[in-house]
Design an enzyme around this catalytic site. Structure first.
Site, mmCIF file in Angstrom:
data_model
loop_
_atom_site.group_PDB
_atom_site.id
_atom_site.type_symbol
_atom_site.label_atom_id
_atom_site.label_comp_id
_atom_site.label_asym_id
_atom_site.label_seq_id
_atom_site.Cartn_x
_atom_site.Cartn_y
_atom_site.Cartn_z
ATOM 1 N N TYR A 1 0.852 -1.189 0.000
ATOM 2 C CA TYR A 1 0.000 0.000 0.000
ATOM 3 C C TYR A 1 0.884 1.233 0.000
ATOM 4 O O TYR A 1 1.863 1.297 0.754
ATOM 5 C CB TYR A 1 -0.899 0.005 1.240
ATOM 6 N N ASP B 1 9.370 2.826 -0.034
ATOM 7 C CA ASP B 1 8.314 3.508 0.714
ATOM 8 C C ASP B 1 8.473 3.104 2.177
ATOM 9 O O ASP B 1 8.093 2.004 2.582
ATOM 10 C CB ASP B 1 6.941 3.109 0.166
ATOM 11 N N LYS C 1 4.241 9.113 9.126
ATOM 12 C CA LYS C 1 4.070 8.540 10.467
ATOM 13 C C LYS C 1 5.120 9.035 11.470
ATOM 14 O O LYS C 1 5.047 10.164 11.931
ATOM 15 C CB LYS C 1 4.006 7.016 10.392
HETATM 16 N N1 PMP Z 1 2.818 4.215 2.276
HETATM 17 C C1 PMP Z 1 2.753 3.299 3.246
HETATM 18 C C2 PMP Z 1 3.752 2.190 3.281
HETATM 19 C C3 PMP Z 1 1.769 3.386 4.216
HETATM 20 O O1 PMP Z 1 1.707 2.461 5.182
HETATM 21 C C4 PMP Z 1 0.844 4.449 4.170
HETATM 22 C C5 PMP Z 1 -0.257 4.608 5.203
HETATM 23 N N2 PMP Z 1 -0.444 3.627 6.089
HETATM 24 C C6 PMP Z 1 0.969 5.382 3.137
HETATM 25 C C7 PMP Z 1 1.965 5.236 2.212
HETATM 26 C C8 PMP Z 1 0.031 6.551 3.049
HETATM 27 O O2 PMP Z 1 0.268 7.414 4.109
HETATM 28 P P1 PMP Z 1 -0.878 8.424 4.597
HETATM 29 O O3 PMP Z 1 -1.953 7.587 5.199
HETATM 30 O O4 PMP Z 1 -0.174 9.313 5.581
HETATM 31 O O5 PMP Z 1 -1.338 9.167 3.395
#
Ligand code: PMP
Length: 424
Positions: A142, A237, A265
């Site tokens: 994701y 990511d 995060k």
């Molecule tokens: N990349 C990863 C690996 C994530 O886990 C997340 C959210 N859990 C995102 C991108 C998207 O981040 P956000 O919810 O702050 O938009």
């Protein structure tokens, strides 16, 4: 009806599904979501005043626990100076220097407001750098909700049986190529077919949005090698793994130097922050230094920057990561001999899979071949016993500096008790 039940009914009248992010609706576990009013240390408090030991920790940002005093002080001080400047200011500079001095492959960094934004921007940089359109992503990873990444993703979509979303721009989607995790042959085939068109491969180096699916280092190495060979950028990511599996994230843990990295995060200590960064030659393409446009009214908000810096300062010497790993090892020990749960863990990230223990699960294919028991009843039994897990079988758990060994032992005991009734 419970107070939470009442609030949820009201919320559904004014917000889609009653929530502002899908997993919060408890669809994966059933029942109305618990409304929370605050958190302190390892605890989160619901509207009825019940304290629950929190292993969701806002889905990852709160590695220091709720209400960490140094982070709070930094944020409150920043508010005292005025909370949004929209100018150059020293706070983002300090945070950028703090990061770039400690992570050699992040030579330049741009702050944004979420992980999604960080990913969108990094993909644009990769396309700008290569003049190519295609992006390779991995099944079950994701990367936020930008159109091109909402295909075979996880998180709130982990149980979806159809395309990940309506309303996607299909023209954009057609430039996304998807490969399975943990499969070198498939990777070779994808690059053989599309390599010359692939601007970047983006991967969660520690996939943590479809359960926790640790990858073999050799597999990541093959990906890095193929990217190099075909002139595609490698994007890690690290929105979850960054500053979480170690200060330098998964790249540091496994010994990679990705071209671009995305963060979210932990980097904001619980405030809305994302970031993308990487090698200078690529980051210099970003406006106003270069032609790749990206901007934000609230980018590098000073409260968030100060909270982020106060968080990273407490992590930089690395000692906390060893403490968290020791804490996590208590879970390993508790589940070593039991028969109904597979525990997967990297440092302070953990995930329970409700099936007989076996070889490490590394791909969605592995999970399909070993179906799990339903998670909802287990989740609710823990909730009734005062433990809050993320409300989905596919979300990982987060340990924090605020958790005690006794609390982690209690989590293990509660899981074992809750799964005793499962078949097998
Ligand atoms: N990349 C990863 C690996 C994530 O886990 C997340 C959210 N859990 C995102 C991108 C998207 O981040 P956000 O919810 O702050 O938009």
């Amino acid at each position: 009806m419970s107070t939470s039940g009442d609030l949820f009914e009201r919320s559904k009248l004014v917000s889609p599904g009653g929530v502002h992010s899908p997993v919060r609706a408890f669809k994966g576990v059933g029942g109305p979501p618990r409304f929370m009013t605050g958190g302190q240390g390892a605890f989160i408090t619901d509207v009825d005043g019940r304290n629950l030991v929190d292993y969701c920790m806002a889905f990852g940002p709160l590695i220091l626990g709720h209400g960490n005093a140094l982070v709070r002080d930094a944020a409150v001080d920043a508010i005292g100076r005025g909370w949004s400047l929209g100018t150059c200011e020293p706070y983002s500079l300090e945070l950028a220097e703090f990061i770039t001095r400690r992570i050699p492959w992040v030579q330049s960094v741009r702050f944004v407001n979420s992980g999604t934004e960080a990913v969108m921007s990094a993909l644009r940089v990769a396309r700008g750098a290569t003049g190519r359109d295609k992006i390779l992503k991995f099944d079950g990873c994701y990367h936020g909700h930008t159109d091109s990444m909402l295909i075979k993703s996880g998180s709130g979509l982990a149980e979806a049986t159809q395309p990940d979303s309506a309303g996607l721009d299909h023209a954009t989607l057609s430039s996304t190529v998807v490969a399975p995790l943990d499969d070198e042959a498939a990777l070779e085939a994808v690059f053989a077919r599309h390599g010359k068109d692939i601007a970047a491969a983006i991967i969660e180096p520690v996939p943590a949005n479809y359960g926790l699916l640790p990858q073999r280092r050799e597999y990541l190495q093959r990906l890095a090698d193929l990217c190099r060979k075909h002139g595609s950028l490698l994007i890690f990511d690290e929105v979850i793994s960054g500053f979480r599996v170690g200060f330098q994230g998964a790249a540091g843990l496994y010994g990679f130097e990705p071209d671009l990295v995305t963060y979210g995060k932990v980097i904001g200590g619980g405030f809305p922050v994302g970031a993308y960064g990487g090698k200078r030659e690529y980051m210099e393409l970003v406006a106003p230094a270069g032609p790749v446009y990206q901007a934000g009214t609230l980018s590098a908000n000073s409260v968030a920057m100060c909270a982020g810096l106060a968080t990273l300062r407490q992590l930089a010497d690395g000692s906390l990561y060893s403490r968290l790993d020791t804490l996590g090892a208590r879970l390993d020990a508790a589940f070593a001999t039991q028969q109904k749960i597979q525990l997967q863990r990297i440092g302070s990230l953990f995930w329970f899979y409700l099936a007989q223990p076996g070889a490490a699960l590394r791909s969605l294919g592995d999970m399909k071949s070993r179906p799990a028991a339903p998670f909802g009843p287990v989740f609710h039994q823990l909730l009734d016993g005062g433990i809050y897990l993320a409300p989905s079988a596919f979300e990982v758990g987060f340990l924090s500096a605020a958790h005690s060994p006794a609390q982690v032992d209690a989590l293990a005991q509660a899981m074992l008790a809750a799964t005793a009734a499962l078949p097998g």
